[in-house]
Scaffold this motif. Sequence first.
Motif, PDB file in Angstrom:
ATOM      1  N   GLN A  15       0.818  -1.205   0.000  1.00  6.66           N
ATOM      2  CA  GLN A  15       0.000   0.000   0.000  1.00  6.66           C
ATOM      3  C   GLN A  15       0.858   1.264   0.000  1.00  6.66           C
ATOM      4  O   GLN A  15       0.492   2.272  -0.590  1.00  6.66           O
ATOM      5  CB  GLN A  15      -0.935  -0.035   1.232  1.00  6.66           C
ATOM      6  CG  GLN A  15      -2.179   0.786   1.102  1.00  6.66           C
ATOM      7  CD  GLN A  15      -2.961   0.480  -0.172  1.00  6.66           C
ATOM      8  OE1 GLN A  15      -2.973  -0.640  -0.643  1.00  6.66           O
ATOM      9  NE2 GLN A  15      -3.588   1.512  -0.729  1.00  6.66           N
ATOM     10  N   VAL A  16       2.020   1.148   0.672  1.00  5.20           N
ATOM     11  CA  VAL A  16       2.928   2.301   0.718  1.00  5.20           C
ATOM     12  C   VAL A  16       3.372   2.677  -0.698  1.00  5.20           C
ATOM     13  O   VAL A  16       3.586   3.849  -1.007  1.00  5.20           O
ATOM     14  CB  VAL A  16       4.149   1.967   1.621  1.00  5.20           C
ATOM     15  CG1 VAL A  16       5.312   2.907   1.355  1.00  5.20           C
ATOM     16  CG2 VAL A  16       3.743   2.041   3.086  1.00  5.20           C
ATOM     17  N   VAL A  17       3.482   1.687  -1.590  1.00  2.00           N
ATOM     18  CA  VAL A  17       3.934   1.983  -2.964  1.00  2.00           C
ATOM     19  C   VAL A  17       2.759   2.007  -3.945  1.00  2.00           C
ATOM     20  O   VAL A  17       2.954   1.860  -5.150  1.00  2.00           O
ATOM     21  CB  VAL A  17       5.008   0.964  -3.427  1.00  2.00           C
ATOM     22  CG1 VAL A  17       6.215   1.035  -2.526  1.00  2.00           C
ATOM     23  CG2 VAL A  17       4.451  -0.451  -3.471  1.00  2.00           C
ATOM     24  N   SER A  18       1.554   2.172  -3.399  1.00  2.00           N
ATOM     25  CA  SER A  18       0.373   2.090  -4.282  1.00  2.00           C
ATOM     26  C   SER A  18       0.374   3.192  -5.340  1.00  2.00           C
ATOM     27  O   SER A  18      -0.013   2.961  -6.484  1.00  2.00           O
ATOM     28  CB  SER A  18      -0.915   2.139  -3.470  1.00  2.00           C
ATOM     29  OG  SER A  18      -1.067   3.414  -2.893  1.00  2.00           O
ATOM     30  N   TYR A  19       0.842   4.388  -4.960  1.00  2.00           N
ATOM     31  CA  TYR A  19       0.790   5.491  -5.931  1.00  2.00           C
ATOM     32  C   TYR A  19       1.707   5.229  -7.126  1.00  2.00           C
ATOM     33  O   TYR A  19       1.218   5.184  -8.274  1.00  2.00           O
ATOM     34  CB  TYR A  19       1.121   6.830  -5.249  1.00  2.00           C
ATOM     35  CG  TYR A  19       1.083   7.974  -6.229  1.00  2.00           C
ATOM     36  CD1 TYR A  19      -0.131   8.436  -6.741  1.00  2.00           C
ATOM     37  CD2 TYR A  19       2.256   8.581  -6.677  1.00  2.00           C
ATOM     38  CE1 TYR A  19      -0.174   9.469  -7.676  1.00  2.00           C
ATOM     39  CE2 TYR A  19       2.224   9.608  -7.603  1.00  2.00           C
ATOM     40  CZ  TYR A  19       0.997  10.053  -8.097  1.00  2.00           C
ATOM     41  OH  TYR A  19       0.958  11.055  -9.025  1.00  2.00           O
TER      42      TYR A  19
ATOM     43  N   THR B 265      13.407   2.450 -14.959  1.00  2.00           N
ATOM     44  CA  THR B 265      12.151   1.909 -15.508  1.00  2.00           C
ATOM     45  C   THR B 265      11.150   1.787 -14.361  1.00  2.00           C
ATOM     46  O   THR B 265      11.530   1.732 -13.178  1.00  2.00           O
ATOM     47  CB  THR B 265      12.369   0.517 -16.122  1.00  2.00           C
ATOM     48  OG1 THR B 265      12.816  -0.344 -15.082  1.00  2.00           O
ATOM     49  CG2 THR B 265      13.374   0.560 -17.256  1.00  2.00           C
ATOM     50  N   HIS B 266       9.879   1.705 -14.736  1.00  2.00           N
ATOM     51  CA  HIS B 266       8.831   1.633 -13.715  1.00  2.00           C
ATOM     52  C   HIS B 266       9.038   0.434 -12.778  1.00  2.00           C
ATOM     53  O   HIS B 266       8.964   0.567 -11.551  1.00  2.00           O
ATOM     54  CB  HIS B 266       7.458   1.535 -14.399  1.00  2.00           C
ATOM     55  CG  HIS B 266       6.341   1.296 -13.450  1.00  2.00           C
ATOM     56  ND1 HIS B 266       5.885   2.259 -12.579  1.00  2.00           N
ATOM     57  CD2 HIS B 266       5.587   0.181 -13.198  1.00  2.00           C
ATOM     58  CE1 HIS B 266       4.902   1.759 -11.848  1.00  2.00           C
ATOM     59  NE2 HIS B 266       4.706   0.510 -12.209  1.00  2.00           N
ATOM     60  N   ASP B 267       9.328  -0.717 -13.382  1.00  2.00           N
ATOM     61  CA  ASP B 267       9.487  -1.925 -12.558  1.00  2.00           C
ATOM     62  C   ASP B 267      10.615  -1.766 -11.543  1.00  2.00           C
ATOM     63  O   ASP B 267      10.466  -2.126 -10.370  1.00  2.00           O
ATOM     64  CB  ASP B 267       9.770  -3.141 -13.442  1.00  2.00           C
ATOM     65  CG  ASP B 267       8.541  -3.539 -14.250  1.00  2.00           C
ATOM     66  OD1 ASP B 267       7.443  -3.063 -13.895  1.00  2.00           O
ATOM     67  OD2 ASP B 267       8.689  -4.294 -15.221  1.00  2.00           O
TER      68      ASP B 267
ATOM     69  N   ARG C 224      10.215  -1.645  -7.541  1.00  2.00           N
ATOM     70  CA  ARG C 224      10.957  -2.664  -6.778  1.00  2.00           C
ATOM     71  C   ARG C 224      11.781  -2.010  -5.681  1.00  2.00           C
ATOM     72  O   ARG C 224      11.801  -2.467  -4.541  1.00  2.00           O
ATOM     73  CB  ARG C 224      11.865  -3.447  -7.729  1.00  2.00           C
ATOM     74  CG  ARG C 224      11.657  -4.937  -7.608  1.00  2.00           C
ATOM     75  CD  ARG C 224      12.532  -5.822  -8.437  1.00  2.00           C
ATOM     76  NE  ARG C 224      13.372  -5.258  -9.431  1.00  2.00           N
ATOM     77  CZ  ARG C 224      13.094  -5.275 -10.741  1.00  2.00           C
ATOM     78  NH1 ARG C 224      11.969  -5.802 -11.180  1.00  2.00           N
ATOM     79  NH2 ARG C 224      13.943  -4.774 -11.608  1.00  2.00           N
ATOM     80  N   ASN C 225      12.468  -0.904  -6.037  1.00  2.00           N
ATOM     81  CA  ASN C 225      13.271  -0.176  -5.039  1.00  2.00           C
ATOM     82  C   ASN C 225      12.391   0.314  -3.894  1.00  2.00           C
ATOM     83  O   ASN C 225      12.739   0.194  -2.716  1.00  2.00           O
ATOM     84  CB  ASN C 225      13.939   1.044  -5.671  1.00  2.00           C
ATOM     85  CG  ASN C 225      15.068   0.666  -6.601  1.00  2.00           C
ATOM     86  OD1 ASN C 225      15.458  -0.493  -6.651  1.00  2.00           O
ATOM     87  ND2 ASN C 225      15.576   1.640  -7.347  1.00  2.00           N
TER      88      ASN C 225
ATOM     89  N   LEU D  25      12.404  -0.915   0.137  1.00  2.00           N
ATOM     90  CA  LEU D  25      12.615  -0.009   1.273  1.00  2.00           C
ATOM     91  C   LEU D  25      11.427  -0.055   2.235  1.00  2.00           C
ATOM     92  O   LEU D  25      11.597  -0.050   3.459  1.00  2.00           O
ATOM     93  CB  LEU D  25      12.814   1.424   0.774  1.00  2.00           C
ATOM     94  CG  LEU D  25      14.218   1.706   0.258  1.00  2.00           C
ATOM     95  CD1 LEU D  25      14.239   2.995  -0.544  1.00  2.00           C
ATOM     96  CD2 LEU D  25      15.191   1.800   1.427  1.00  2.00           C
ATOM     97  N   ALA D  26      10.217  -0.119   1.658  1.00  2.00           N
ATOM     98  CA  ALA D  26       9.020  -0.169   2.504  1.00  2.00           C
ATOM     99  C   ALA D  26       9.034  -1.421   3.369  1.00  2.00           C
ATOM    100  O   ALA D  26       8.700  -1.390   4.561  1.00  2.00           O
ATOM    101  CB  ALA D  26       7.764  -0.142   1.626  1.00  2.00           C
TER     102      ALA D  26
END
Lengths: 369, 285
Positions: A43-47, A227-229, A233-234, A238-239
């Motif tokens: 969820q932290v990386v949802s945006y 790239t988006h992926d 992933r990064n 971290l999250a």
Amino acid sequence: MFKWTWKSLFSQRGTLVGSALGIACTFILVIFFDSVWRGESLQVVSYPSHMKPNVWVMQSGVGNMHMAMSFIWDWKADKIAKMPGVKRVTPILYMNSVVSAAHTRMFAFIVGLLPGDKRAEPWALTAGRHIKKPLETVIPDVLSTITNVNVGDQLHIADKSFTVVGLSSGTYSSANSVLFVPFSDLEKILSSTGTYSYLLVDAEEGTDPDSLAKRIRDEVEKVNALTHDQFVRNDLSLAKQMGVDIIIIMTAICSTLAVLIVGFTSYSLVMRRRRELAIIKALGMGSMNILISVIIQSGILTLFGFTIAVLFALFVIPYIPLILPQLTLAVSFTSLTQIGLIALVVAILGALIPAWLVSRVEPATAFHV
Amino acid sequence: MPEPIIKARNLTKSFGSDHTAVIAVNNVTIDIQPGEVVLIMGPSGSGKTTLLSMLGGLLNPSKGTIEIDGTNITTLKESALPEIRALKLGFIFQAFNLLDALTVEENILFPAQLHPGGINQAQDRADALINQLNLEKRRHALPQTLSGGEKQRVAIARALINEPKVILADEPTGNLDSQTGQEVMMILHDIAREQGYSVVLVTHDPRVEDIADRILWLEDGKLGDRKQELHKWSRDPVCGMRVDEWTADIKADYDNKQYYFCSEKCLHQFNADPDQYLKQPRSSN
């Protein structure tokens, strides 16, 4: 022997059910905390996950969004927009901040959107509309439920008050929700002009994102392009790091509890059946057979507990967010497999002391009345 | 003269060490012949059960040797003893010692899994024993639903399932009323006489003397001659059975007098309402 192992375990159904439930509870705790951790991390990386540009561009030395700061001069966005293979560049301004709403204060990711920007705005609204004017904001619908701040109410970011004009779905996280405000308001809060935080670069059809990212890195100084992926992933990595220690500790505590429950149950089964074990030894059964029997009983017990926990994970956990919308839970096959392996270790460890006791049972005690 | 099926030489068993050592069995030598019924008697605490445990390979002697069917079990590794117990010996216990979770048939077949032929080949033998010991109707019953006599018949069938050379029985009639005890005793008699099993019995039940080929008297851990007065007889006030006061374990004091019983069952009945049985006291011999 297996028949006796099975039947003697089931002859004490109360003990069996109680112990299996106890073991299940510990596994459920492990699965639950793991699913909270995974769900929150996702969820932290949802945006960024939902935006899906081909390439993310940010300040050199920055490789993700979560808890990061990034500034890029606006002319670099213009330069990238003119590069071959680039279809569109969408700049956003971004900061981490504390949001005050009603009596609640919480961390949030604030995304500043340029006027009329459809590319980077929230992907789904459950109430209200997108921002159009200064000092308007769109907040997560779950945040609205928790804080009771609805469309038309005010909230504060830094020293500015914003009016809530819309509620977005899928943007809430208990660690960091995503709020959308006008670009110009966020510029004022940051006291910055002529800079962006991230550029969402959409490539022309047929353009390879990897090579485009490389070209941007090579041709535009002091920027990083991923790239988006790679970028997501990064961010996810971290999250996850943020909660991984807690999850390891919780898993260790719950696994230890499970070992103790399995061990205690096997121990009490052996203690209650010492005489029966002596009889079996007197009848000619070797210690190794009885040992295997105890380990099998411990394994069956653990398997029952694990099965209950898996059923709970599959059929109950997905419905918990309906009651507690602030929780985002994600049960993964990987975590269930890991917990299955832990269960195997638990079963073996839980049988160790009872197995040792079995080896000490004297067959001659079968003669005692 | 055939070779003894059990040859025990200079058996000694002591518990504890140094000044706390207790010698339970002291330098006992016995031969048990094939098909022989041997009764081991003696007062309480004389070492009878310890001796039986050693003969059955359940307890290692402190000194001495035991050969069962030509195998010296005192020099065997611990891991080799279970096979001897499973194939050469059958055990019958006072408390029946059936496995509670298993049915009558499963209890009988339990030791068969250690037989080279396994349970499948033992099924016919189990059927025959169930039939012979009149357990057909109780084949699928659990032990808790059986009477004492039925339990002991199941225990006998279990002891015989692997067709061992020797049956070792510790007070096989001790928990049975007199009539059921008589039945069990006759079964043991028949398996010795008709099927050629050697039977070693530890008991206080004087009726067993009638079926014994030999009676061994154990006192203070030593085999010896029984005192001249063979018995001091009393009557069980519940069932009227003759009980030897010298060897009786089951007794109770009531109204400043000691009473002796043939079984725990009679003792329980007596304890429930002693006056009922003392209204018409039975005379002692």
